[in-house]
Design an enzyme around this catalytic site. Structure first.
Site, PDB file in Angstrom:
ATOM      1  CB  SER A 286     -13.422  16.182  10.644  1.00  9.33           C
ATOM      2  OG  SER A 286     -14.340  17.213  10.991  1.00  9.33           O
ATOM      3  CG  ASP A 287     -18.478  12.525  13.303  1.00  7.25           C
ATOM      4  OD1 ASP A 287     -19.335  13.402  13.152  1.00  7.25           O
ATOM      5  OD2 ASP A 287     -18.757  11.375  13.691  1.00  7.25           O
ATOM      6  CE1 TYR A 288     -22.593  19.184  15.056  1.00  9.25           C
ATOM      7  CE2 TYR A 288     -21.024  19.691  16.792  1.00  9.25           C
ATOM      8  CZ  TYR A 288     -22.186  19.977  16.104  1.00  9.25           C
ATOM      9  OH  TYR A 288     -22.947  21.052  16.472  1.00  9.25           O
TER      10      TYR A 288
END
Ligand code: NOJ
Length: 764
Positions: A286-288
């Site tokens: 996932s992104d942050y």
């Protein structure tokens, strides 16, 4: 026994398949990972799916990670990102390998976006080289340096197609064209991953942001996306696919929702498309905090969104710890199956396996190599070359450039003697002190510093709203931003100008004005710099505008008042030296834009491969598609870029004009250097189909050739056209071509093309 061999013996006894496994193929990897997973508890499996940040750098989200080392010890961490240096990484890896129950090594990630220590131009700049070999070489150097600093995995390439320059992240991508973007995406992956991921000097690529992040509404960061399947397949998805086809080992979800469902929880995207249609076998991160942010998107509490993200196909959770904190409970409650956990865990372990980490967790951690590999003379030379090739000459009236070595130059502007901003956005390890500023570069190249009279002239911005934000985000020191009063700075600049033959004004954006979280609604040069430029132009002396910036800017006034304009993006460590070489003519600029420069913000989105509309613009008819106050065309179109010399390109000549089935046509263009300097022209091939089953772009890029020519010389460039070049996505998403008439257009940019037509029928 050396500590490293102890580790190896330990791992070898723990992982009995190790020896043959690392060198074997898929079967050996499966056997090894299955053997390891049999020993893992549910908690340990979930631990592999957790990716906290080492937190040495800017935190690009709402929260940092806490107690990371403790969690590594407890087997609650699969990898760590945002750390580098062998010392820092060894410390974490030691804990994982010696103190966690199963001794599973960590995967170490980092945002290496355009170089590690040797900083190359921003990716948008690199794309303007239209040179995939150079781009691959730059990625190779970045991989060599990052891996020498202990990094296994880089969060790059960003391959998001973007048509909206208000979005600050256009700096990180390759512009608006899916065909060129795909070639570049594949080149970067090849450069990072080298021949084998088990080699010490390679890193695993992480393609991002999957998907469509470049299409956020209004160009506002973290915003939503809504797009038709046809548009998505035709224009936005190809570069992700190309990067994966080139072998990228991982992919990152995007923050945006996409047709009503955020990417991180989008089963269609992460499973149906990515796994089933494209056959991707790497892992999805996932992104942050994109997992926990699903709650803000309105999809439920942390447990619900974590389960949903995992089941959709997200394998690793960056920073939010939704997986770590809730997946066990979801398994117990039957909301998540063991098969989902096993799938994700297996993919993360496989990545570590492919990276050679089970054989040697310290493969890339080597202080000596780190010492010897960084900013070598060869890397710096390459950085200078890439920078020179990335600059785009937008205007050069009366051959103002190249500058004469005997001229006295007034070098003016807040970016003229600046190191940080020349590195551009997203630089974590690059040392700004190593950056050659434009002033230093010109002083060196002039050989006589009295030829260059410097004055700062203005601040980067004095817009109170923006300055206040910059101070709040610690991007500017608190207090009054100005070094002096603005009138005083302009006066100094005018004094410098009065002693000079030519003015070089270096204006644009600071590094923090593009990149992540740096959307702008007005993409002109900031007002205080603009006032300076007006004052300089009013002197009547020729003004060369050197732009340092991370996105296409609106430059109508500049285009009509400056004698020359050189777009240099953020040129990286060697930026100043490269700019000086180009200004003095040691390198003749050859870059071509990969993103249109709008005339005004109101035109956005403006891009070359648009549709025709039912009422194409006709100047004599009001009721055609147009703005009343401005033209439709961008100020500088896609593919545009001048040279100090001039070129002529002939119309394309076709070896045949009637074709059937799988035949091929060859288009030949004669290009001649009609000017005084040796130089490189990039001849571009576009294809359009005026009549088809569906509406099509007015033209699509399908080829280009870079040709170097001495003055007076000509060369013929040939483009082979096959039915593949005619294909597009149809209503049912079949990728096929319609028989009919095709217009073959060639020329030095997407606007100034000449054409020939052919008729292509389907085979019998
Ligand atoms: C957020 C950004 O969107 C992404 O590009 C980056 O790789 C991660 N943060 C990690 O820093």
């Amino acid at each position: 026994m050396q500590p490293r061999s102890i580790v190896f013996v330990l791992l070898a006894s723990l992982f009995p398949f190790l020896g043959k496994a690392q060198s074997g193929g898929h079967a050996a990897m499966d056997q090894f990972v299955s053997g390891l997973m049999k020993k893992m508890t549910l908690d340990e499996k979930i631990g592999q799916l957790n990716l906290p940040t080492g937190g040495n750098f800017t935190i690009t989200g709402p929260q940092p990670s806490q107690d990371v080392e403790d969690k590594i010890r407890k087997g609650e961490v699969g990898g760590v990102f945002s750390i580098y240096t062998p010392e820092a990484i060894r410390k974490e890896q030691d804990i994982a390998v010696h103190e966690s129950r199963l001794h599973i090594p960590l995967i170490i990630g980092l945002d290496v976006i355009h170089g590690h220590k040797t900083i190359f131009p921003i990716p948008l700049g690199m794309s303007c080289t239209w040179d995939t070999t150079l781009i691959e070489d730059a990625a190779r150097i970045a991989a060599t340096e990052a891996s020498a600093d202990g990094v296994d995995w880089v969060f790059s390439p960003m391959v998001d197609i973007a048509r909206d320059p208000r979005w600050g992240r256009v700096a990180e991508g390759s512009g608006e064209d899916p065909w060129l973007g795909s070639l570049i995406a594949a080149a970067v992956v090849r450069g990072y991953q080298g021949k084998s991921l088990e080699d010490t000097n390679t890193v695993m690529a992480c393609v991002k942001h999957f998907a469509l992040y470049g299409a956020v509404e209004g160009g506002r960061e973290y915003n939503s996306v809504d797009m038709s399947p046809l548009k998505m397949y035709q224009y936005y998805l190809p570069p992700y696919h190309a990067a994966l086809e080139a072998g990228a080992g991982s992919i990152m979800t995007s923050f945006n929702d996409l047709d009503g469902l955020p990417s991180t929880a989008n089963h269609w995207l992460l499973t149906d498309l990515l796994r089933k249609q494209w056959g991707f076998r790497g892992f999805v991160v996932s992104d942050y905090t994109a997992v926990s942010e699903l709650s803000n998107h309105g999809l439920g509490d942390l447990q619900a969104v974590s389960a949903r993200a995992l089941k959709a196909g997200t394998d690793m959770d960056m920073v939010s710890e939704g997986f770590l904190k809730t997946l066990k409970k979801s398994v117990q409650e039957g909301k998540v199956s063991m098969a989902d956990i096993d799938r994700a865990c297996r993919l993360v372990l496989e990545a570590k396996y492919k990276l050679g980490l089970f054989k040697n967790p310290y493969l890339r951690i080597n202080e000596q190599r780190a010492h010897a590999s960084m900013t070598t003379p060869e890397s710096l030379e390459m950085a200078k070359k890439v920078a020179e090739h990335s600059f785009v000459l937008l205007k050069n009236e009366n051959q103002t450039l190249p500058l004469s070595r005997s001229s006295t130059i007034a070098l003016v502007g807040p970016l003229a003697d600046d190191q940080d901003d020349l590195q551009g956005a997203w630089v974590l390890a690059g040392d700004p002190k190593k950056v050659i500023t434009i002033r230093q570069g010109l002083d060196q190249a002039a050989g006589d510093s009295s030829r260059v009279i410097y004055a700062r002239g203005s601040d980067i911005t004095d817009d109170p709203f923006m300055v206040e934000k910059m101070i709040r985000y610690h991007l500017l020191p608190p207090g009054p931003p100005r070094q002096k009063d603005s009138a005083g700075m302009v006066r100094e600049a005018l004094q410098a100008a009065s002693k000079a033959d030519v003015i070089v004004a270096v204006l644009g954006e600071s590094e923090s004005m593009s990149g992540e979280a740096a959307s702008r609604s007005d993409i002109g040069i900031p007002a205080c710099q603009e006032s300076l430029l007006h004052a300089l132009v009013a002197t009547g002396k020729p003004v060369v505008l050197v732009l340092v910036n991370g996105r296409p800017l609106t430059l109508p006034w500049e285009e009509s008042h400056c004698a020359a304009i050189l777009e240099t993006w953020a040129g990286g460590t060697e930026g100043g030296a490269a700019i000086a070489d180009v200004l003095y003519g040691a390198y003749n600029p050859s870059g071509k834009l990969t993103m249109s420069f709008p005339l005004s913000v109101g035109q956005i989105p403006v891009y070359y491969n648009h549709k025709n509309t039912g009422r194409p613009f006709d100047p004599n008819n009001k009721y055609t598609s147009q703005y009343l106050d401005i033209p439709n065309d961008p100020l500088f179109p896609f593919g545009f870029g001048l040279s100090y010399t001039s070129f002529s390109c002939s119309a394309p000549s076709l070896d045949r004009t009637r074709l059937t089935g799988d035949q091929q046509a060859v288009a030949t263009v004669t290009v001649t250097n009609t000017g005084k300097y040796p130089g490189t022209e990039t001849v571009q091939l576009y294809i359009s189909q005026p009549t088809a089953t569906l509406t099509r772009s007015v033209e699509d890029l399908k080829g280009f050739r870079k040709v170097f020519l001495e003055p007076g010389k000509s060369a013929q460039v040939r483009f082979t056209i096959t039915p593949d070049d005619l294909k597009y996505y149809h209503m049912n998403l079949d990728y096929d071509w319609d028989p009919g008439t095709f217009i073959i257009r060639t020329g030095p940019n997407s606007r100034d093309v000449q054409s020939a037509s052919l008729v292509w029928k389907k085979g019998p």
